[in-house]
Structure formats: C-alpha cells, structure tokens
Design a protein around this motif. Structure first.
Motif, PDB file in Angstrom:
ATOM      1  N   ARG A  53      -1.944   4.862  13.459  1.00 20.95           N
ATOM      2  CA  ARG A  53      -1.648   6.303  13.487  1.00 20.95           C
ATOM      3  C   ARG A  53      -1.027   6.754  12.174  1.00 20.95           C
ATOM      4  O   ARG A  53      -1.356   7.804  11.635  1.00 20.95           O
ATOM      5  CB  ARG A  53      -0.699   6.609  14.648  1.00 20.95           C
ATOM      6  N   ASP A  54      -0.114   5.937  11.663  1.00 23.00           N
ATOM      7  CA  ASP A  54       0.603   6.308  10.445  1.00 23.00           C
ATOM      8  C   ASP A  54      -0.326   6.257   9.228  1.00 23.00           C
ATOM      9  O   ASP A  54      -0.423   7.218   8.468  1.00 23.00           O
ATOM     10  CB  ASP A  54       1.784   5.344  10.260  1.00 23.00           C
ATOM     11  N   VAL A  55      -1.035   5.157   9.069  1.00 28.20           N
ATOM     12  CA  VAL A  55      -1.860   4.985   7.865  1.00 28.20           C
ATOM     13  C   VAL A  55      -3.039   5.959   7.866  1.00 28.20           C
ATOM     14  O   VAL A  55      -3.383   6.545   6.838  1.00 28.20           O
ATOM     15  CB  VAL A  55      -2.370   3.530   7.751  1.00 28.20           C
ATOM     16  N   LEU A  56      -3.650   6.142   9.024  1.00 31.97           N
ATOM     17  CA  LEU A  56      -4.827   7.021   9.081  1.00 31.97           C
ATOM     18  C   LEU A  56      -4.443   8.483   9.302  1.00 31.97           C
ATOM     19  O   LEU A  56      -5.308   9.358   9.318  1.00 31.97           O
ATOM     20  CB  LEU A  56      -5.789   6.550  10.178  1.00 31.97           C
ATOM     21  N   ASP A  57      -3.129   8.726   9.456  1.00 35.51           N
ATOM     22  CA  ASP A  57      -2.640  10.088   9.610  1.00 35.51           C
ATOM     23  C   ASP A  57      -3.332  10.783  10.787  1.00 35.51           C
ATOM     24  O   ASP A  57      -3.842  11.892  10.650  1.00 35.51           O
ATOM     25  CB  ASP A  57      -2.858  10.869   8.302  1.00 35.51           C
ATOM     26  N   SER A 108      -9.918   2.389   4.112  1.00 34.65           N
ATOM     27  CA  SER A 108      -8.652   2.468   4.849  1.00 34.65           C
ATOM     28  C   SER A 108      -8.369   1.127   5.529  1.00 34.65           C
ATOM     29  O   SER A 108      -7.223   0.809   5.837  1.00 34.65           O
ATOM     30  CB  SER A 108      -8.676   3.620   5.857  1.00 34.65           C
ATOM     31  N   GLN A 151      -5.909  -0.682   3.509  1.00 36.66           N
ATOM     32  CA  GLN A 151      -4.559  -0.151   3.693  1.00 36.66           C
ATOM     33  C   GLN A 151      -3.961  -0.615   5.019  1.00 36.66           C
ATOM     34  O   GLN A 151      -2.771  -0.908   5.096  1.00 36.66           O
ATOM     35  CB  GLN A 151      -4.599   1.376   3.684  1.00 36.66           C
ATOM     36  N   VAL A 185      -2.872  -4.290   4.723  1.00 32.91           N
ATOM     37  CA  VAL A 185      -1.651  -4.436   3.941  1.00 32.91           C
ATOM     38  C   VAL A 185      -0.446  -3.949   4.741  1.00 32.91           C
ATOM     39  O   VAL A 185       0.616  -4.572   4.734  1.00 32.91           O
ATOM     40  CB  VAL A 185      -1.781  -3.680   2.597  1.00 32.91           C
ATOM     41  N   LEU A 232       0.483   5.138  -1.509  1.00 36.28           N
ATOM     42  CA  LEU A 232      -0.908   5.571  -1.431  1.00 36.28           C
ATOM     43  C   LEU A 232      -1.122   6.470  -0.215  1.00 36.28           C
ATOM     44  O   LEU A 232      -1.842   7.465  -0.274  1.00 36.28           O
ATOM     45  CB  LEU A 232      -1.821   4.345  -1.360  1.00 36.28           C
ATOM     46  N   LYS A 233      -0.455   6.118   0.879  1.00 35.03           N
ATOM     47  CA  LYS A 233      -0.554   6.889   2.109  1.00 35.03           C
ATOM     48  C   LYS A 233      -0.072   8.328   1.880  1.00 35.03           C
ATOM     49  O   LYS A 233      -0.732   9.287   2.267  1.00 35.03           O
ATOM     50  CB  LYS A 233       0.336   6.202   3.156  1.00 35.03           C
ATOM     51  N   LYS A 264      -2.503  10.292  -0.246  1.00 35.95           N
ATOM     52  CA  LYS A 264      -3.663  10.747   0.529  1.00 35.95           C
ATOM     53  C   LYS A 264      -3.323  12.009   1.314  1.00 35.95           C
ATOM     54  O   LYS A 264      -4.127  12.922   1.426  1.00 35.95           O
ATOM     55  CB  LYS A 264      -4.104   9.642   1.512  1.00 35.95           C
ATOM     56  N   ARG A 265      -2.100  12.045   1.861  1.00 33.51           N
ATOM     57  CA  ARG A 265      -1.697  13.231   2.629  1.00 33.51           C
ATOM     58  C   ARG A 265      -1.579  14.458   1.740  1.00 33.51           C
ATOM     59  O   ARG A 265      -1.985  15.553   2.126  1.00 33.51           O
ATOM     60  CB  ARG A 265      -0.365  12.968   3.323  1.00 33.51           C
ATOM     61  N   LYS A 309      -4.942  15.738   1.060  1.00 34.68           N
ATOM     62  CA  LYS A 309      -5.524  16.381   2.251  1.00 34.68           C
ATOM     63  C   LYS A 309      -5.179  17.867   2.310  1.00 34.68           C
ATOM     64  O   LYS A 309      -5.926  18.669   2.846  1.00 34.68           O
ATOM     65  CB  LYS A 309      -4.984  15.688   3.509  1.00 34.68           C
ATOM     66  N   LEU A 351     -10.257   3.262  -4.285  1.00 36.13           N
ATOM     67  CA  LEU A 351      -8.877   3.595  -3.937  1.00 36.13           C
ATOM     68  C   LEU A 351      -8.084   4.068  -5.151  1.00 36.13           C
ATOM     69  O   LEU A 351      -7.201   4.905  -5.036  1.00 36.13           O
ATOM     70  CB  LEU A 351      -8.178   2.399  -3.278  1.00 36.13           C
ATOM     71  N   GLN A 392      -3.442  -8.879  -5.176  1.00 40.54           N
ATOM     72  CA  GLN A 392      -3.386  -9.517  -3.866  1.00 40.54           C
ATOM     73  C   GLN A 392      -4.679 -10.277  -3.681  1.00 40.54           C
ATOM     74  O   GLN A 392      -5.745  -9.669  -3.516  1.00 40.54           O
ATOM     75  CB  GLN A 392      -3.257  -8.438  -2.800  1.00 40.54           C
ATOM     76  N   VAL A 429      -2.596  -2.467  -3.085  1.00 45.66           N
ATOM     77  CA  VAL A 429      -2.329  -1.138  -2.523  1.00 45.66           C
ATOM     78  C   VAL A 429      -0.997  -0.593  -3.052  1.00 45.66           C
ATOM     79  O   VAL A 429      -0.855   0.601  -3.302  1.00 45.66           O
ATOM     80  CB  VAL A 429      -2.346  -1.203  -0.984  1.00 45.66           C
TER      81      VAL A 429
END
Lengths: 80, 574
Positions: A15-19, A41, A44, A47, B4-5, B8-9, B12, B33, B185, B198
């Motif tokens: 949920r968090d990573v894929l928003d 993804s 991600q 990781v 990175l997360k 991405k937001r 968006k 990425l 990695q 990442v």
C-alpha cells in the motif's frame, strides 16, 4: 512471526510503496491483479520488504515468485 | 533527501505551470527508475522535465548516428550514463595486451559525444570497482582495471575543461561518500540490469538536477551564519571571547575550526558570507578581533548583523543590501527554533537541518551539495570586497537628502571595453547567472561569447563601475546585432543588480547610441521577454524613451537615433 502477520505487513508495504490504500493481498494475488505492480515497482517492493524485515533475498528468488504466497514463504524462511 | 517513493508521489501531482526543460537520457544499463527519479526531483524543484529516454545499451548507436532519435530530440541537457560495471565487462572481454588502451578508447568516445551533441552534456565519473586481480599491486600495473578507471576519470576532468558544455556528475565522489554497498545491490542488478540501488537513485537524481539548475541560473550565492555554537563552541556573551571552544586545545574546538576553514574556502570561491546572530554587535565582533584561533576573519564577512531582533527581519535586511534573491541564500544555525522561524517567514531561503553534534556539521554539509555552480572565474574572489563596499554605500547614502548629490559624490567611473580574452569568462558567467536585470535572458556559453567577439555583425560592449568605495568589476554586458543596414537590435542587455539606482542604465544607453551613430544605424530596437524573475525591467525601454512597436508579437520597442537626447548621469568614462 506468524504467517498472517507477515502477510499483513507485506500488504502495508504494498500500500505504501504503490501509493494505493485499497490493495488487499492474498496468497493468490499476482502482478496481474494489481495495476501498479509492474517490473519497476517490483524492485521497490523487494527493497522495501528487505529493509522492513532486515533480510536479503537472492537474485534467483527475486525472479521466481509467481504470487504473493511464494513471496511470503521466502520471507518466512529467512525470519525463522 | 527524498526517497524514490516520495519523488514518485510528487510527480503524480503533475507539473502543470512549471517551466519545461528538455532532457535526454541514455544509459548502458536499465535507466527507467533513474528516469522516474529525475522527473520526480525536477518536479520537487518546480521544473517539468520533458524526458527522452533511449532504449538501454544503445548509447554508442544513438550518439554516433546523426539522424538518431537522441539527436533529433535536441535536448537542452543530455544525460549519458555509462557505468563502471559495463566498463568492467568491456575490459574483461579485451585481450590482455589491449587493456592498457581502455581509458583512451572511452575518452575518444566521450570526445565524439561532445563534438556531435548540441546543448549541454551531463556525463558521470566512474566509481571504482577493485576487481582484486592484482591486489594492491594494481596501482603499479597500467593495464589493471583500477589504473584505467582512475586514468579515465582524470581524462574526463581534463576533457570537461576542453569542452565547456561537458559537465561531469561526480558519481565517483558520491559513491566514495556513501559506499559501494549502498550504491549497488547485487541481487537487484542481477535480476534487473539496474545498476543504481533504489536508495542511491534519489541522490544521483539530485546531483544531476543540481547541475541542470545551476546551468539555468538557480544556485546559492550567499551563506548566512549564526555565531554561538555554529561558528564557535559556546556563547560569547556568557563565556567571553577568550573561552570559546575553538582550535585544537579546548573541548570540541576542532570541529568549529574545520567548519570555519570550509567557510573561508567558500568565501575564496566567491560565496558571499554574512553573519546573522543574536548578540551585542561589539561583543560578537570582539571574538573575531581578539580570539587568535578564529580562522574566519571580519574581512571575510560581507554583511555583519548582530542584534536582538527577529532573525527573519535581519535576513531581509541582508537581502536588501546584497540585492540577491532569497532563493540564493543558505542559512546555518544550530538552534532549531531560529531555523523554524526563518523557514516559516522566508520559505525561499535554504535552511539545512544541521545535526545536533557539531562534530557532524561538515560531513552533513558535504552531503547536501549546497553550492553547485556552472562556472568559476577569477573575478569571483573579489565579490566580498564589493559587497562590503555596498554595505558602506548604503549607510553613506543616508547622509544625503538629494540622490543626485549623493551620486555625484561617489566619483563613479566606468571602463567600456569589447569582449576580450580577459573578460570573456566573466561575460559568459554573467550571461549564465543574471536573472533579474536581464531583458531577454538568452544564455551564452564561453564558446558562443568568443564567436560573437569576432563577428562583424555583433557589437559587444562590457562596462565596469568603480567609485570611491571600491571596484564593482564588470557589471554590464551589451550585445548588439545588426538587423538590417539601418536597424540595430539589442540582443542582450544585462546588468548586475549591485549597481542599480546609480544611473548605470543611462550611461549604457548613451554608449549604445554612440555605437549606433558611429556605425551608421538609424534605429535601435529592444525587446523584453518576461520570465519569473525579470519583472524589474518590464518598463526598461519605455523608461529610456523608446516607443512600443505595436505590430510586434513580443514586447518590442524602438528608438530613433537622431532624436535621442543624451541622458544625464554621473558616471565618467574611464
């Protein structure tokens, strides 16, 4: 750690990573079922799961899972 | 640093209304990425990155084919990411006797890249991989991989001096700070061909955007320092100047001494250093004057503000003296309250979250890369003197009621020259960094400036300004282009904001008209192209007596040379 708990924590990571708050995981869930889960993804997610459980997957494992159940199995085996 | 997360937001949320920049990305490993991170970091800085991403491992093909998608995209910035891993693969496949040529061959390719690509190029230095074939003895063997990697990195740095459009993102240095185990990695690489971890992606994207932003004129020019527990250990008002923790003797003094050495290096590079401290001014200055362990001297400080007022107001005061944007300022303070206050009142000022332990200040500051730049010239070193003089001028001006009397009393002189070898780097630098007093904001590289210097259809003028308080150096650049036999077009008019309200624009206009007359032009046309930052010159040409060209699509203005009346100003030609 119990399997259900691992699955629940993996679900939180998804949920968090894929928003995407609506994601519900079962053992049978695969990349076909979740729109945002693509090969990019995926990295991600791996990781984030590694960090969260303080484990390390092998290169082979990363490519082998067909569904969430197998991913959780790999995780469980490293936590034991 | 954003993850990175988070990037991405941010991406968006969209990049509508942000200025667009065309960027091409080619890599010899999977770059999807990295592309996401670059676009996200761009959006986080208010830039819409219009990205062309080449299929991976087509770097050579795309670069060498003049008709490739890469070349036809015509990016402002081309990011070429060739990795050490792939280089090592190439090396391993070479015949042992050929390996000594590895660096030379790669450098030849980068040279071709520079020769064939328009726009700026961002290339990466090669982080080292010790392949443990020779052990430490590799340093003695020319054909070892480490030997060739280091030679290649040195060669790249030399190449970047030969080609001003080539900028190196120093991945080798970045990896030295964070370590290869963080950067790379192996399980991700083996399963995906992705070379950057990442966690490393946002760091690399941030360094690349630092280079892009600096080239677009967005960079830090000024460092504002708190004193107690930031510049020295202890509180000077309580402890006294003789008991400050400084130097190698007392307490953790070494940490502050090394911090001060860093600040002095920044000053020597041309960063303006200011003090903003809650202290009695005399007490604060006394520490600078009397404590022999102080590395930072009063002479290094352009504006010194020590009082008990609100720090945000004091920074506004510093800003009004220096006349630079808040977004070009960095404020360092050990006190979280002061940092929060400045961040809230002046969100454009960069306020790094200094670690609690002063021993960690430097390593933290190194990681922030606050002072990226796209140019460096000898003239930068004198900037502190110029701003100190400006600080004096501001207080001197208070003594005159009549502005004209004040200007007369300054005894201003300006030297008017063309573009010459000694001033070309400074001209290019001003062209790159002037945002406010810049009518068209056309950016020229050193190479382009050199070309115009010898172009018979270009009139190139530079102006210095000197007065009783000091020399401001080269402060104004004019590029005039012949539009037709009778018409002269003002392609570039930019001025340093340091010399505003001094009549410099009048002196410059008189000089332009003189040039037009001497070369037989009857009409001068100027143009204003608005940007987010140059609103101050929107009415520039009307104020100088130009009339609007109604038919033009952009804001253009014309002046009849024969009816021009010379403007009165108090600047003498030197």
């Amino acid at each position: 750690m119990e399997r259900n708990k691992v699955l629940a924590e993996v679900q939180d990571i998804f949920r968090d990573v894929l928003d995407e708050e609506e994601i519900v995981l079962t053992d049978a869930t695969s990349a076909d079922d979740i729109e945002e889960w693509d090969s990019l993804s995926h990295i991600q997610l791996i990781v984030a799961i590694e960090k969260h459980f303080k484990i390390k997957f092998t290169s082979k494992e990363i490519l082998s899972w067909k569904n969430v159940g197998e991913l959780v199995d790999s995780t469980m085996s490293k936590l034991a | 640093m954003k993850s990175l997360k988070e990037l991405k937001r941010i991406l968006k949320q969209g990049t509508e209304g942000m200025p667009e920049v065309k960027v091409a990305l080619l890599g010899d490993t999977a770059t999807q990425l990295l592309a996401t991170a670059l676009k996200g970091e761009g959006a986080a800085r208010g830039l819409a990155v219009d990205l062309y991403e080449g299929e991976y491992s087509q770097v050579e093909m795309q670069v060498l084919d003049p008709g490739s998608e890469f070349h036809s995209f015509d990016a402002s910035f081309s990011i070429i990411f060739q990795s050490t891993h792939k280089l090592l693969e190439t090396y391993s496949l070479m015949k042992p006797e050929a390996r000594v040529q590895l660096a030379k061959e790669r450098l030849a390719f980068v040279r071709t890249l520079c020769e064939s690509t328009n726009g700026k190029i961002i290339y990466f230095t090669y982080p080292e991989i010790g392949d443990a074939v020779f052990g430490s003895y590799q340093t003695k063997v020319q054909s070892s991989f480490i030997y060739q990697t280091r030679k290649l990195n040195m060669g790249l740095m030399e190449l970047s001096q030969e080609y001003p459009q080539l900028f190196l993102c120093d991945l080798a240095e970045l990896q030295a700070k964070y370590g290869r185990d963080m950067f790379f990695q192996s399980n991700v690489y083996v399963s995906t061909e992705m070379i950057l971890s990442v966690d490393a992606l946002p760091l690399v994207a941030s360094r690349v955007l630092d280079i892009i932003c600096a080239n677009r004129g967005q960079f830090k020019k000024c460092l504002i320092l708190d004193l107690d527990n930031t510049v020295w250990g202890g509180v000077v008002g309580d402890d006294g100047w003789e008991n400050l923790q400084l130097g190698h003797g007392l307490g953790i003094g070494k940490a502050f001494t090394e911090f001060q050495q860093w600040v002095v290096k920044l000053r020597q590079r041309g960063i303006i250093i200011c003090v903003c401290s809650k202290n009695d001014e005399a007490v604060a200055r006394e520490a600078f004057e009397k404590n022999p362990e102080m590395v930072l001297k009063l002479d290094d400080i352009a504006v010194f503000v020590a009082n008990w007022e609100n720090k945000a107001d004091n920074i506004r005061r510093i800003q009004s003296i220096l006349n630079i944007g808040f977004d070009s300022m960095v404020f360092l303070d050990d006190n979280p309250f002061e940092r929060g206050l400045v961040r809230d009142s002046l969100p454009e000022v960069c306020v790094p979250e200094l670690p609690e332990d002063p021993g960690e200040y430097l390593e933290f500051l190194y990681s922030q890369n606050l002072f990226e730049t796209a140019s460096f010239s000898e003239a930068d070193k004198d900037r502190t003197k110029q701003y100190q003089a400006e600080s004096n001028r501001v207080s001197y001006a208070g003594k005159f009621t009549n502005e004209s009397d004040y200007l007369k009393s300054l005894g201003m002189e300006s030297a008017v020259r063309g573009f010459e070898p000694f001033n070309i780097p400074r001209v290019a630098q001003l062209s790159q960094r002037s945002n406010q007093f810049n009518l068209r904001t056309v950016r020229y590289t050193e190479d382009q400036v050199k070309q115009m210097a010898t172009d018979p259809d270009c009139g190139c003028l530079t102006f210095t300004l000197e007065d009783k308080f000091g020399d401001n150096g080269l402060v104004c650049v004019i590029i005039l282009k012949k539009q037709d036999a009778e018409t002269l077009f003002i392609d570039t008019w930019l001025m340093s904001c340091r010399v505003l309200k001094r009549g410099m624009e009048h002196f410059t206009m008189n000089t332009i008209v003189e040039y037009a007359k001497a070369n037989g032009f009857k009409r001068i046309v100027g143009e204003y192209l608005p940007t987010a930052k140059n609103g101050m010159v929107a009415d520039h040409y009307q104020n100088l007596g130009f009339s609007k060209v109604e038919a033009a699509e952009t804001a253009q203005y014309e002046l009849n040379v024969s009816s021009y009346e010379e403007k009165i100003c108090h600047i003498a030609k030197k």
